[in-house]
Design a protein around this motif. Structure first.
Motif, short mmCIF file in Angstrom:
data_model
loop_
_atom_site.label_atom_id
_atom_site.label_comp_id
_atom_site.label_asym_id
_atom_site.label_seq_id
_atom_site.Cartn_x
_atom_site.Cartn_y
_atom_site.Cartn_z
N THR A 10 0.72 -1.28 0.02
CA THR A 10 0.03 0.13 -0.17
C THR A 10 0.84 1.31 0.02
N ARG A 11 2.06 1.06 0.69
CA ARG A 11 3.11 2.26 0.47
C ARG A 11 3.42 2.63 -0.86
N VAL A 12 3.14 1.69 -2.03
CA VAL A 12 3.52 2.07 -3.27
C VAL A 12 2.18 2.37 -3.97
N ALA A 13 1.17 1.49 -3.74
CA ALA A 13 -0.12 1.71 -4.43
C ALA A 13 -0.77 2.88 -4.13
N ARG A 14 -0.87 3.52 -2.95
CA ARG A 14 -1.46 4.42 -2.47
C ARG A 14 -0.79 5.87 -3.24
N PRO A 15 0.26 6.12 -3.20
CA PRO A 15 0.81 7.33 -3.79
C PRO A 15 0.74 7.19 -5.34
N MET A 16 0.73 6.10 -5.89
CA MET A 16 0.33 5.65 -7.18
C MET A 16 -0.94 6.03 -7.59
N GLY A 43 -2.58 -16.91 -2.42
CA GLY A 43 -3.45 -18.17 -1.72
C GLY A 43 -2.52 -19.39 -1.67
N ARG A 44 -1.36 -19.44 -2.51
CA ARG A 44 -0.36 -20.68 -2.35
C ARG A 44 0.72 -20.08 -1.58
N ARG A 45 0.66 -19.06 -0.63
CA ARG A 45 1.62 -18.71 0.10
C ARG A 45 0.85 -18.56 1.40
N GLY A 46 -0.38 -18.75 1.59
CA GLY A 46 -1.13 -18.43 2.89
C GLY A 46 -1.23 -17.06 3.14
N LEU A 47 -1.44 -16.24 2.13
CA LEU A 47 -1.35 -14.65 2.25
C LEU A 47 -2.50 -13.91 1.72
N PHE A 48 -2.88 -13.05 2.00
CA PHE A 48 -4.13 -12.20 1.54
C PHE A 48 -3.56 -11.03 0.47
N PRO A 49 -4.06 -11.07 -0.62
CA PRO A 49 -3.62 -9.93 -1.78
C PRO A 49 -3.73 -8.61 -1.07
N GLU A 50 -2.46 -7.99 -1.45
CA GLU A 50 -2.22 -6.54 -0.72
C GLU A 50 -2.56 -5.62 -1.80
N GLY A 51 -2.19 -4.29 -1.35
CA GLY A 51 -2.10 -3.38 -1.98
C GLY A 51 -3.33 -2.89 -2.82
N GLY A 52 -4.52 -3.24 -2.18
CA GLY A 52 -5.63 -2.79 -2.89
C GLY A 52 -6.11 -3.67 -4.13
N SER A 53 -5.17 -4.63 -4.17
CA SER A 53 -5.53 -5.62 -5.63
C SER A 53 -6.85 -6.07 -5.68
N THR A 54 -7.44 -6.44 -4.55
CA THR A 54 -8.70 -7.19 -4.59
C THR A 54 -9.57 -6.28 -5.15
N THR A 57 1.49 -2.55 -9.17
CA THR A 57 1.36 -1.99 -10.40
C THR A 57 0.01 -1.59 -10.98
N LEU A 58 -0.86 -2.21 -10.21
CA LEU A 58 -2.33 -2.26 -10.72
C LEU A 58 -2.92 -0.82 -10.68
N ALA A 59 -2.50 0.32 -9.87
CA ALA A 59 -2.96 1.42 -9.98
C ALA A 59 -2.33 2.26 -11.02
N ALA A 60 -1.26 1.80 -11.68
CA ALA A 60 -0.74 2.64 -12.85
C ALA A 60 -1.83 2.77 -14.15
N ASP A 61 -1.34 3.57 -14.94
CA ASP A 61 -2.34 3.64 -15.87
C ASP A 61 -2.24 2.97 -17.28
N PHE A 62 -1.01 2.33 -17.50
CA PHE A 62 -0.36 1.54 -18.50
C PHE A 62 0.43 0.50 -18.01
N ARG A 63 0.46 -0.69 -18.33
CA ARG A 63 1.36 -1.74 -18.06
C ARG A 63 1.82 -2.38 -19.33
N LEU A 64 2.87 -1.83 -19.79
CA LEU A 64 3.61 -2.37 -20.93
C LEU A 64 4.31 -3.77 -20.62
#
Length: 261
Positions: free
Chosen positions: A96-102, A144-155, A125-132
């Motif tokens: 979130t420290r990356v996704a929020r300012p993005m 899920g394969r690591r027993g973790l919850f998706p972070e950075g607002g990705s859900t 990177t999901l908050a970016a405008d273009f992903r080439l």
């Protein structure tokens, strides 16, 4: 290049990324190729600082995010990332420290993904405008394969980009998928041969910097995110104009405009 190399900008010292701005384009480069650009707490903080610095720099119109080496980012580097104090009420989850300012940036953001981008390597990177992406890139929401919850607002971001069904498939299975599949679903904007990726990213950035009004870009990118949560277009329909400009202060340079400069 070693992990001890240090780069600084505006009194911020960068050890995991590089930052620079030339001709209205800021470039932020993940710079841990020896560790496949594994994500660390230091990288989270430095990426957030660099995004903020670029957003505050009036000379910058577009931000390019890239990575050194053959990998974009293979996810969290657990060997380098001791947990910080998440009991602190001011604590912010690293992605979130990356996704929020993005998300909150007033500048368009172009990401160039040359190789595998897994876990936080793609979610941030999901908050970016273009992903080439290069045609050799691979992606995976492997939480899920690591027993973790998706972070950075990705859900929130991923279903907005690719639809709920595809987001469920990718996140629930945690499988790694190809650049071609990412393109078909709308996760990436375009695919390129590896040697052509950065030139394509900078060509797009140059076009945005030269031909898109900065104020329009800021309002458009932020309004699209805000409107996505409304459930209907009524909120967009109901936005009355508010004319706050003052002629004596805010008129453009008419001589420059009329001459086409």
């Amino acid at each position: 290049m070693t992990s001890n190399d240090r780069y600084s900008s505006d009194e911020v010292v960068y050890t995991t990324i590089t930052y620079g701005a030339v001709d209205a384009i800021a470039t932020i480069t993940l710079n841990r190729p020896h560790a496949r650009n594994g994500f660390t707490l230091a990288m989270a903080d430095e990426l957030g600082a660099a995004l903020t610095a670029a957003d505050r720099d009036a000379a910058v119109r577009v931000i390019v995010v890239a990575a050194a080496g053959d990998y974009f980012c293979v996810g969290m580097d657990l060997e380098e990332s001791a947990l910080d104090d998440f009991t602190d009420p001011e604590w912010v989850e690293p992605a979130t420290r990356v996704a929020r300012p993005m998300t909150n940036s007033n500048k368009p953001i172009v990401v160039a993904i040359q190789g595998p981008a897994v876990g936080v390597g793609i979610s941030m990177t999901l908050a970016a405008d273009f992903r080439l992406a290069s045609d050799r890139a691979k992606f995976g929401f492997v939480f899920g394969r690591r027993g973790l919850f998706p972070e950075g607002g990705s859900t929130w971001f991923l279903p907005q980009l690719v639809g709920l069904a595809k987001a469920k498939e990718w996140m629930l299975t945690g499988r790694v998928f190809t650049a071609a599949e990412a393109l078909a679903a709308g996760l990436v904007t375009s695919l390129h041969a590896p040697a052509d990726l950065l030139p394509a990213a900078y060509a797009l950035a140059r076009d945005l910097a030269d031909n898109v009004a900065p104020g329009s870009a800021a309002v458009i990118r932020r309004a699209l995110v805000a409107m996505a949560a409304q459930g209907s277009p009524e909120a967009a329909f109901a936005r009355p104009p508010r004319f706050r400009g003052v002629a004596a202060r805010d008129l453009p340079d008419l001589d420059e405009w009329l001459s086409g400069r």
